[in-house]
Design a protein around this motif. Structure first.
Motif, mmCIF file in Angstrom:
data_model
loop_
_atom_site.group_PDB
_atom_site.id
_atom_site.type_symbol
_atom_site.label_atom_id
_atom_site.label_comp_id
_atom_site.label_asym_id
_atom_site.label_seq_id
_atom_site.Cartn_x
_atom_site.Cartn_y
_atom_site.Cartn_z
ATOM 1 N N ARG A 82 0.865 -1.191 0.000
ATOM 2 C CA ARG A 82 0.000 0.000 0.000
ATOM 3 C C ARG A 82 0.895 1.233 0.000
ATOM 4 N NH1 ARG A 82 -4.986 -0.594 -1.333
ATOM 5 N NH2 ARG A 82 -5.569 -1.913 0.420
ATOM 6 N N VAL A 83 0.587 2.183 -0.881
ATOM 7 C CA VAL A 83 1.412 3.385 -1.018
ATOM 8 C C VAL A 83 0.542 4.632 -0.845
ATOM 9 C CG1 VAL A 83 3.079 2.237 -2.523
ATOM 10 C CG2 VAL A 83 1.120 3.419 -3.546
ATOM 11 N N PRO A 84 1.148 5.789 -0.518
ATOM 12 C CA PRO A 84 0.375 7.006 -0.259
ATOM 13 C C PRO A 84 -0.055 7.721 -1.545
ATOM 14 C CG PRO A 84 2.689 7.433 0.120
ATOM 15 C CD PRO A 84 2.571 5.959 -0.167
ATOM 16 N N VAL A 85 -0.860 7.022 -2.329
ATOM 17 C CA VAL A 85 -1.466 7.532 -3.565
ATOM 18 C C VAL A 85 -2.967 7.399 -3.397
ATOM 19 C CG1 VAL A 85 -1.773 7.030 -6.030
ATOM 20 C CG2 VAL A 85 0.511 6.924 -5.004
ATOM 21 N N PHE A 86 -3.727 8.382 -3.814
ATOM 22 C CA PHE A 86 -5.177 8.312 -3.623
ATOM 23 C C PHE A 86 -5.816 7.295 -4.567
ATOM 24 C CE2 PHE A 86 -4.458 12.450 -1.589
ATOM 25 C CZ PHE A 86 -5.187 12.263 -0.430
ATOM 26 N N ILE A 87 -5.565 7.406 -5.869
ATOM 27 C CA ILE A 87 -6.215 6.548 -6.859
ATOM 28 C C ILE A 87 -5.182 6.085 -7.876
ATOM 29 C CG2 ILE A 87 -7.913 6.449 -8.743
ATOM 30 C CD1 ILE A 87 -9.573 8.512 -7.211
ATOM 31 N N GLY A 88 -5.223 4.812 -8.229
ATOM 32 C CA GLY A 88 -4.358 4.267 -9.262
ATOM 33 C C GLY A 88 -3.357 3.275 -8.714
ATOM 34 N N HIS A 89 -3.503 2.016 -9.131
ATOM 35 C CA HIS A 89 -2.557 0.975 -8.734
ATOM 36 C C HIS A 89 -1.439 0.876 -9.764
ATOM 37 C CE1 HIS A 89 -5.160 -0.060 -5.569
ATOM 38 N NE2 HIS A 89 -5.594 -1.241 -5.952
ATOM 39 N N SER A 90 -0.235 0.621 -9.289
ATOM 40 C CA SER A 90 0.919 0.397 -10.158
ATOM 41 C C SER A 90 1.521 -0.966 -9.840
ATOM 42 C CB SER A 90 1.974 1.482 -9.931
ATOM 43 O OG SER A 90 1.433 2.775 -10.092
ATOM 44 N N GLU A 91 2.162 -1.555 -10.856
ATOM 45 C CA GLU A 91 2.766 -2.871 -10.672
ATOM 46 C C GLU A 91 4.072 -2.969 -11.462
ATOM 47 O OE1 GLU A 91 -1.534 -5.212 -10.267
ATOM 48 O OE2 GLU A 91 -0.328 -5.453 -12.083
ATOM 49 N N ALA A 92 5.089 -3.502 -10.828
ATOM 50 C CA ALA A 92 6.326 -3.862 -11.515
ATOM 51 C C ALA A 92 6.268 -5.358 -11.771
ATOM 52 C CB ALA A 92 7.535 -3.500 -10.665
ATOM 53 N N VAL A 93 6.216 -5.732 -13.044
ATOM 54 C CA VAL A 93 5.948 -7.115 -13.431
ATOM 55 C C VAL A 93 7.160 -7.705 -14.146
ATOM 56 C CG1 VAL A 93 4.371 -8.660 -14.668
ATOM 57 C CG2 VAL A 93 3.524 -6.486 -13.755
ATOM 58 N N ASN A 94 7.581 -8.863 -13.696
ATOM 59 C CA ASN A 94 8.653 -9.600 -14.351
ATOM 60 C C ASN A 94 8.086 -10.944 -14.818
ATOM 61 O OD1 ASN A 94 11.024 -11.824 -13.893
ATOM 62 N ND2 ASN A 94 11.846 -9.916 -14.722
ATOM 63 N N VAL A 95 8.270 -11.239 -16.102
ATOM 64 C CA VAL A 95 7.657 -12.430 -16.693
ATOM 65 C C VAL A 95 8.730 -13.307 -17.327
ATOM 66 C CG1 VAL A 95 5.873 -13.288 -18.242
ATOM 67 C CG2 VAL A 95 5.649 -11.010 -17.256
ATOM 68 N N GLU A 96 8.626 -14.600 -17.075
ATOM 69 C CA GLU A 96 9.481 -15.590 -17.729
ATOM 70 C C GLU A 96 8.602 -16.443 -18.638
ATOM 71 O OE1 GLU A 96 12.536 -19.272 -16.601
ATOM 72 O OE2 GLU A 96 11.547 -18.120 -15.010
ATOM 73 N N PHE A 97 8.967 -16.524 -19.908
ATOM 74 C CA PHE A 97 8.174 -17.246 -20.905
ATOM 75 C C PHE A 97 8.788 -18.611 -21.207
ATOM 76 C CE2 PHE A 97 7.532 -12.729 -21.584
ATOM 77 C CZ PHE A 97 6.147 -12.625 -21.711
ATOM 78 N N GLU A 98 7.973 -19.508 -21.733
ATOM 79 C CA GLU A 98 8.461 -20.836 -22.095
ATOM 80 C C GLU A 98 9.328 -20.800 -23.350
ATOM 81 O OE1 GLU A 98 5.182 -23.494 -22.408
ATOM 82 O OE2 GLU A 98 4.753 -23.475 -20.244
ATOM 83 N N THR A 99 9.039 -19.846 -24.239
ATOM 84 C CA THR A 99 9.784 -19.709 -25.490
ATOM 85 C C THR A 99 10.222 -18.256 -25.656
ATOM 86 O OG1 THR A 99 7.706 -19.377 -26.685
ATOM 87 C CG2 THR A 99 8.585 -21.620 -26.620
ATOM 88 N N PRO A 100 11.195 -17.993 -26.529
ATOM 89 C CA PRO A 100 11.682 -16.621 -26.680
ATOM 90 C C PRO A 100 10.593 -15.635 -27.117
ATOM 91 C CG PRO A 100 13.214 -18.178 -27.663
ATOM 92 C CD PRO A 100 11.984 -18.955 -27.316
ATOM 93 N N LEU A 101 10.660 -14.442 -26.540
ATOM 94 C CA LEU A 101 9.782 -13.344 -26.946
ATOM 95 C C LEU A 101 10.586 -12.060 -26.803
ATOM 96 C CD1 LEU A 101 6.961 -12.274 -27.754
ATOM 97 C CD2 LEU A 101 6.433 -12.092 -25.312
ATOM 98 N N ASP A 102 10.910 -11.425 -27.923
ATOM 99 C CA ASP A 102 11.744 -10.239 -27.834
ATOM 100 C C ASP A 102 10.889 -8.982 -27.645
ATOM 101 O OD1 ASP A 102 10.851 -9.321 -30.366
ATOM 102 O OD2 ASP A 102 12.488 -10.342 -31.395
#
Length: 339
Positions: A236-256
């Motif tokens: 939880r962060v001191p922002v009134f409205i709006g969620h943010s996300e730092a997303v790291n994804v590992e795929f089964e096959t290459p995706l550039d």
């Protein structure tokens, strides 16, 4: 001829946003009913720019004749009244957590799994996912179609609005208290939220995760793919409205990066704004009041095979709640119900 729509929890932050969204998108409704607890009965709420609705007592309301009921009153209230509305013939779209993992209740993000709406008839209830899950899976869907996702690690930065009006009020009051040297009052959040971040949303579970983190795991599996592994840290962060996300994804096959950018640019509900320069990304302030899921900071992750990282921002009251529910209602009305 249009539909009769009931909005349950109409006086809350999400309820207000649902009414606003129904009006803005000109949902084909002949009648809108605003419902809330007995203590809110008699109040008035806005519907669009010109109309005002009298709030009725949920406990006394007869749902007979209601086509669609949009619920956002809290899980305990939905547990009691959503089945009652469904038995009366309404299709319930519930924004609480109560029905999400029920195997007979579809959990739907229209840009991701609209086909799941077809199963609404089992209980006449459709569940709206958690706000943090919604924006993430909207961004993940086009990438998953190109190269199946193996694993996701996500850290969320969730606004005070996720705890309702009371959460936003506490952020405001604590911020004011810092400047005027008033006592710091803490009622909604477990620690001071003003000028702070809290790595704790919802209750703790036996494995050390919080229920908010668990929701992201199980909901992503139900909506997108049960084989995806996911680790979440929800803050939880001191922002009134709006969620943010730092997303790291590992795929089964290459995706550039080039392929990923092209897919995100074409994806329904996604806006890619990613310029590697000052202000070339989206923050919660810009997302407030907007419908889209914004993706920025897209880049390769050289520490794993087939890895990408990116930043996702969305208005948690809009796409994370009200808009997603109304989009479900629109799809339900156009493809499954006869007005």
């Amino acid at each position: 001829m249009g539909y009769k729509v009931a909005v349950v929890g109409a006086t809350g932050a999400v309820g207000h946003e649902i009414l606003k969204t129904l009006a803005e998108r000109e949902f084909p409704a002949d009648e809108i009913v605003a419902l809330a607890s007995e203590r809110s009965a008699g109040q008035q709420v806005s519907y669009g720019e010109d109309d005002v609705l009298d709030v009725q007592d949920l406990a006394r309301y007869d749902f007979t004749g209601v086509d669609i009921a949009l619920f956002s009153p809290g899980a305990k209230v939905s547990a009691e009244y959503a089945p009652r509305a469904a038995r009366a013939g309404a299709v319930v779209i519930d924004n609480t957590s109560h029905f999400r993992m029920d195997p007979d209740v579809p959990l739907v993000v229209p840009e991701v799994n609209p086909q799941a709406i077809a199963d609404y008839g089992k209980k006449h209830i459709i569940a709206n996912p958690n706000c943090s899950t919604i924006q993430m899976v909207v961004a993940l869907k086009p990438l998953h179609e190109l190269a199946r996702i193996k694993r996701v690690v996500v850290a969320t930065y969730q606004a005070a609005a996720g705890a309702g009006k009371e959460g936003m009020d506490e952020l405001f009051n604590q911020t004011r208290a810092v400047y005027v040297n008033d006592p710091m009052k803490k009622e909604v959040f477990t620690k001071q939220i003003a000028f702070n971040v809290i790595p704790h949303i919802d209750v703790f579970m036996d494995d050390g995760s919080t229920k908010e983190e668990w929701k992201m795991v199980v909901e992503t599996k139900k909506i997108l793919d049960p084989s995806i592994k996911l680790q979440a840290t929800c803050v939880r962060v001191p922002v009134f409205i709006g969620h943010s996300e730092a997303v790291n994804v590992e795929f089964e096959t290459p995706l550039d990066e080039v392929e990923a950018r092209a897919a995100l640019k074409e994806a329904e509900g996604v806006v890619l704004i990613d310029h590697r320069a000052d202000e070339g990304y989206v923050t919660p302030v810009e997302s407030a009041g907007e419908d889209s899921v914004y993706v920025s900071r897209l880049r390769s992750d050289p520490t794993v095979d087939n890895g990408l990282s990116f930043w996702v921002v969305s208005d948690n009251l809009r796409k994370g709640a009200a808009l997603n529910a109304v989009q479900i209602a629109e799809k339900l009305a156009s493809d499954y119900l006869a007005a």
